[in-house]
Motif scaffolding. Structure first.
Motif, PDB file in Angstrom:
ATOM      1  N   HIS A 138       0.791  -1.234   0.000  1.00  0.00           N
ATOM      2  CA  HIS A 138       0.000   0.000   0.000  1.00  0.00           C
ATOM      3  C   HIS A 138       0.823   1.283   0.000  1.00  0.00           C
ATOM      4  CE1 HIS A 138      -3.449  -2.559   0.890  1.00  0.00           C
ATOM      5  NE2 HIS A 138      -2.785  -3.071   1.928  1.00  0.00           N
ATOM      6  N   CYS A 140       2.924   2.592  -2.135  1.00  0.00           N
ATOM      7  CA  CYS A 140       2.980   3.335  -3.403  1.00  0.00           C
ATOM      8  C   CYS A 140       1.754   4.223  -3.568  1.00  0.00           C
ATOM      9  CB  CYS A 140       3.099   2.359  -4.566  1.00  0.00           C
ATOM     10  SG  CYS A 140       4.667   1.459  -4.600  1.00  0.00           S
ATOM     11  N   ASN A 141       0.569   3.640  -3.353  1.00  0.00           N
ATOM     12  CA  ASN A 141      -0.651   4.437  -3.487  1.00  0.00           C
ATOM     13  C   ASN A 141      -0.724   5.537  -2.431  1.00  0.00           C
ATOM     14  OD1 ASN A 141      -1.512   2.840  -5.634  1.00  0.00           O
ATOM     15  ND2 ASN A 141      -2.545   1.378  -4.283  1.00  0.00           N
ATOM     16  N   ALA A 142      -0.276   5.213  -1.219  1.00  0.00           N
ATOM     17  CA  ALA A 142      -0.302   6.223  -0.158  1.00  0.00           C
ATOM     18  C   ALA A 142       0.609   7.400  -0.504  1.00  0.00           C
ATOM     19  CB  ALA A 142       0.117   5.597   1.169  1.00  0.00           C
ATOM     20  N   TRP A 143       1.790   7.107  -1.053  1.00  0.00           N
ATOM     21  CA  TRP A 143       2.701   8.179  -1.427  1.00  0.00           C
ATOM     22  C   TRP A 143       2.154   8.987  -2.601  1.00  0.00           C
ATOM     23  CZ3 TRP A 143       6.341  10.535   1.034  1.00  0.00           C
ATOM     24  CH2 TRP A 143       7.029   9.891   2.058  1.00  0.00           C
ATOM     25  N   LYS A 144       1.459   8.321  -3.523  1.00  0.00           N
ATOM     26  CA  LYS A 144       0.859   9.057  -4.635  1.00  0.00           C
ATOM     27  C   LYS A 144      -0.186  10.052  -4.129  1.00  0.00           C
ATOM     28  CE  LYS A 144       1.515   5.471  -8.154  1.00  0.00           C
ATOM     29  NZ  LYS A 144       0.836   4.489  -9.050  1.00  0.00           N
ATOM     30  N   VAL A 145      -1.034   9.591  -3.207  1.00  0.00           N
ATOM     31  CA  VAL A 145      -2.049  10.489  -2.642  1.00  0.00           C
ATOM     32  C   VAL A 145      -1.382  11.639  -1.891  1.00  0.00           C
ATOM     33  CG1 VAL A 145      -3.950  10.646  -0.992  1.00  0.00           C
ATOM     34  CG2 VAL A 145      -3.771   8.660  -2.507  1.00  0.00           C
ATOM     35  N   GLU A 148       0.032  14.130  -4.360  1.00  0.00           N
ATOM     36  CA  GLU A 148      -1.035  14.948  -4.934  1.00  0.00           C
ATOM     37  C   GLU A 148      -1.485  16.028  -3.950  1.00  0.00           C
ATOM     38  OE1 GLU A 148      -4.119  12.321  -6.078  1.00  0.00           O
ATOM     39  OE2 GLU A 148      -3.018  11.434  -7.770  1.00  0.00           O
TER      40      GLU A 148
END
Length: 204
Positions: A138, A140-145, A148
């Motif tokens: 998880h 990768c998605n957390a860092w993307k959010v 953003e």
């Protein structure tokens, strides 16, 4: 004639005069340069005494309290720095797995503490493995959010910065126009004053 400068008033307040000051008029026939100069200086002195600020514009602010946001941990740390004490190293005792001494080999309590310590160490390692697995799934998605969110904050900050710069520019233009208008009016009044002084001198 005086130039624009930041000067101190009689009560310690600071003022910035307009850069437009009366220039000494050309002496008329029979008029000495000293008379015109003294008249101009007198008007400037009156303006200085009249428009000095009466008090500091920051006097309404409360007294600074620099310790308002200090926590107990911060106070202790500041006291340690003042006393020039070294920083205490973190205790690693709970991560140690010492072997039993020769005299404790027949001590059941010592064996029980050693077993409990070993189980705690193994549980700690298991939790670390679980955290690493969750991160791999998880993070990768957390860092993307998170990225953003940071980009959105940067955009909002840049918009606010542009708005403040525009307000500053508008204020500077407004002050410049006011000073230009005041300068033209002062020159007109000075010309009128010189003309009236010359007429009075001719009448006398």
């Amino acid at each position: 004639a005086r130039g624009a400068a930041v000067t101190s008033g009689p009560d310690g307040a600071w003022a910035e005069p307009l850069p437009f000051v009366p220039q000494g008029g050309e002496p008329q026939s029979g008029e000495s340069t000293g008379a015109a100069g003294r008249g101009t200086e007198g008007l400037q002195d009156i303006a200085d005494r009249w428009y000095w600020p009466t008090k500091s514009y920051l006097s309404y602010l409360p007294t600074h309290n620099y310790s308002a946001f200090e926590t107990e941990i911060m106070r202790n740390e500041l006291e340690r720095l003042v006393a020039r004490q070294s920083l205490e190293l973190p205790s690693m005792k709970r991560y140690e797995l010492p072997a039993l001494s020769f005299g404790q080999k027949n001590d059941i309590t010592a064996w029980q503490e050693c077993v409990n310590n070993s189980m705690a160490q193994l549980e700690h390692q298991a939790v670390r493995f679980e955290n690493l697995e969750l991160i791999s799934q998880h993070s990768c998605n957390a860092w993307k959010v998170y990225n953003e969110h940071l980009l959105h904050m940067i955009e909002e900050a840049q918009k606010e910065l542009q708005k403040l710069r525009k307000n500053i520019q508008d204020l500077n233009w407004q002050r410049k126009n006011m000073q230009l208008t005041a300068g033209a009016k002062l020159r007109e009044m000075e010309s009128t004053w010189v003309s009236l002084v010359s007429k009075n001198y001719e009448i006398e």
